[in-house]
Design a protein around this motif. Sequence first.
Motif, PDB file in Angstrom:
ATOM      1  N   THR A  15       9.695  -1.863  10.328  1.00 10.68           N
ATOM      2  CA  THR A  15      10.980  -1.413   9.840  1.00 10.68           C
ATOM      3  C   THR A  15      12.232  -2.566  10.226  1.00 10.68           C
ATOM      4  OG1 THR A  15      11.697  -0.021  11.594  1.00 10.68           O
ATOM      5  CG2 THR A  15      10.545   0.936   9.679  1.00 10.68           C
ATOM      6  N   GLY A  16      13.211  -2.459   9.356  1.00 10.51           N
ATOM      7  CA  GLY A  16      14.159  -3.341   9.572  1.00 10.51           C
ATOM      8  C   GLY A  16      14.460  -4.386   8.523  1.00 10.51           C
ATOM      9  N   SER A  17      15.476  -5.143   8.730  1.00 11.60           N
ATOM     10  CA  SER A  17      15.581  -6.450   7.465  1.00 11.60           C
ATOM     11  C   SER A  17      14.982  -7.862   8.354  1.00 11.60           C
ATOM     12  CB  SER A  17      17.055  -6.554   7.496  1.00 11.60           C
ATOM     13  OG  SER A  17      17.262  -7.689   7.168  1.00 11.60           O
ATOM     14  N   PRO A  18      14.084  -8.134   7.564  1.00  6.97           N
ATOM     15  CA  PRO A  18      13.595  -9.352   8.293  1.00  6.97           C
ATOM     16  C   PRO A  18      14.401 -10.567   8.348  1.00  6.97           C
ATOM     17  CG  PRO A  18      12.746  -8.942   5.895  1.00  6.97           C
ATOM     18  CD  PRO A  18      13.517  -7.852   6.178  1.00  6.97           C
ATOM     19  N   ARG A  19      15.153 -10.731   7.486  1.00  6.89           N
ATOM     20  CA  ARG A  19      16.384 -11.756   7.465  1.00  6.89           C
ATOM     21  C   ARG A  19      17.251 -11.745   8.638  1.00  6.89           C
ATOM     22  NH1 ARG A  19      13.552 -15.112   5.160  1.00  6.89           N
ATOM     23  NH2 ARG A  19      15.180 -16.541   5.522  1.00  6.89           N
ATOM     24  N   ASP A  20      17.642 -10.276   8.960  1.00 10.10           N
ATOM     25  CA  ASP A  20      18.478 -10.075  10.205  1.00 10.10           C
ATOM     26  C   ASP A  20      17.604 -10.482  11.419  1.00 10.10           C
ATOM     27  OD1 ASP A  20      20.507  -9.216   8.645  1.00 10.10           O
ATOM     28  OD2 ASP A  20      20.333  -7.045   8.845  1.00 10.10           O
ATOM     29  N   ALA A  44      10.104  -9.505  13.042  1.00  6.82           N
ATOM     30  CA  ALA A  44      10.193 -10.000  11.636  1.00  6.82           C
ATOM     31  C   ALA A  44       9.065 -10.156  10.953  1.00  6.82           C
ATOM     32  CB  ALA A  44      10.954 -11.465  11.652  1.00  6.82           C
ATOM     33  N   VAL A  47       7.472  -6.832   9.680  1.00 12.25           N
ATOM     34  CA  VAL A  47       8.039  -6.499   8.383  1.00 12.25           C
ATOM     35  C   VAL A  47       7.898  -7.103   7.016  1.00 12.25           C
ATOM     36  CG1 VAL A  47      10.312  -5.890   7.487  1.00 12.25           C
ATOM     37  CG2 VAL A  47      10.285  -5.493   9.726  1.00 12.25           C
ATOM     38  N   ALA A  48       7.621  -8.383   7.292  1.00  8.84           N
ATOM     39  CA  ALA A  48       7.351  -9.462   6.064  1.00  8.84           C
ATOM     40  C   ALA A  48       6.328 -10.381   6.499  1.00  8.84           C
ATOM     41  CB  ALA A  48       8.786 -10.253   5.928  1.00  8.84           C
ATOM     42  N   ASP A  51       6.226 -13.960   4.481  1.00  9.84           N
ATOM     43  CA  ASP A  51       7.322 -14.680   4.413  1.00  9.84           C
ATOM     44  C   ASP A  51       7.053 -16.031   5.224  1.00  9.84           C
ATOM     45  OD1 ASP A  51       9.967 -16.007   5.337  1.00  9.84           O
ATOM     46  OD2 ASP A  51      10.840 -14.173   4.396  1.00  9.84           O
TER      47      ASP A  51
END
Length: 399
Positions: A15-20, A44, A47-48, A51
């Motif tokens: 969970t969470g924002s990969p960019r953050d 990161a 989550v992604a 990417d």
Amino acid sequence: MGSAYDWLRTDYTATGSPRDLLRLARELEDRGDPRTAATAYDRARMVAPADPEIAEARRALLDRMAVEEHGIVFRYIPAGSFVMGSGGGDPDERPAHPVRLDDYWLSETPVSWAAYCDLMDWEPPPTGMPTDLPPRSGRVDPGWYLYEDNKIRLQYCEDATVRATDWHAHAPSHDWVDGQGRRIDSRTLFGTPRRDDPRRPWAYDRKPMVGVSWQDAEELCARLSTRRVRYRLPTEAEWERAARGGLPGHRYPWGDEPPTPDRSDCGRFDEFSILPMRRLPPNGYGLYAMSGGVWEWTADWYDAEYYRDSPAANPTGPAQGQERVLRGGSWADCAEAVTVSFRMSRDAGSWRSGGGAHMSPNIGFRLCRKDLAPAGEGPAPAGEGPAPAREDPASPVTS
């Protein structure tokens, strides 16, 4: 890792924002905190995973954090949490449960026969014997058991051999005398083993050492450990986290797709050979041969029900048991045995005590490295700086 970032290593969900998370990882790198940055990159990627920017930044940092000591490359495994076991696996793989681990390093490949002999100060392969064999303590010389182990290694550990045959054919130094008193070498009698390049010199450093007992591995760990660095077998949890390569919830180091010949050295029982350790691609932590190749010893005693009450942080297995855990499957095993969660066990006896459960062409090991230096004293990057001296090899080293 500072308390402000404890959430990075305790949350096992994707969970969470990969960019953050990517931005945080880069900030931590810029502040000179690569260990916490590596954990942030791991989060990161959880989550992604597809990417490319995250994958490249993570790979670059993990490459820089690799260390080379005693001629062995160790890959860095960041602190963090993951789900260990498998809800759909065998009963001893259940229940799947969250585990939190501190950081550590794991050798890039299993240990080769040549490396083991060199680091133990034994005669090099194909002899592979200690220069100071222990005295006979019973009816059978302990060296006899090691000699039997080496017959298996002659067949399976040579770099260019593509199929094991009668062990005599793999022992070039043996001569025989026929009825007329003529000397005949082993290969005249037993044939020449098939090799991918007959012109290549015989060597034993590209394939894993086999026929290794748990005690053999522990003796090497004790010999290399110092006051600054401890070498040991990985715990079962450390092995599994490393094998997953940063991909949570999958059956294999590369995902859920079944093994293929270009992913895993398995399903080749009829071929009587092991592939070179770096023949197939590494996993997400840069580790080779975590699925197939050879079964690998871990530090833990085996208990089929251990996962029911396993500690949530840095589990080290049961306090006692009868057999030690092996992980990873081998060249001779089916797809179900080379998953990241499948468990197996064997007796830990050594050739020194006449043990024989390890005398198999598909059991090896790799080394775990723990830095005991004060926080902030990071290790030298791979290829930079001398390896630490072998201090007081017989002295106990605390974790």
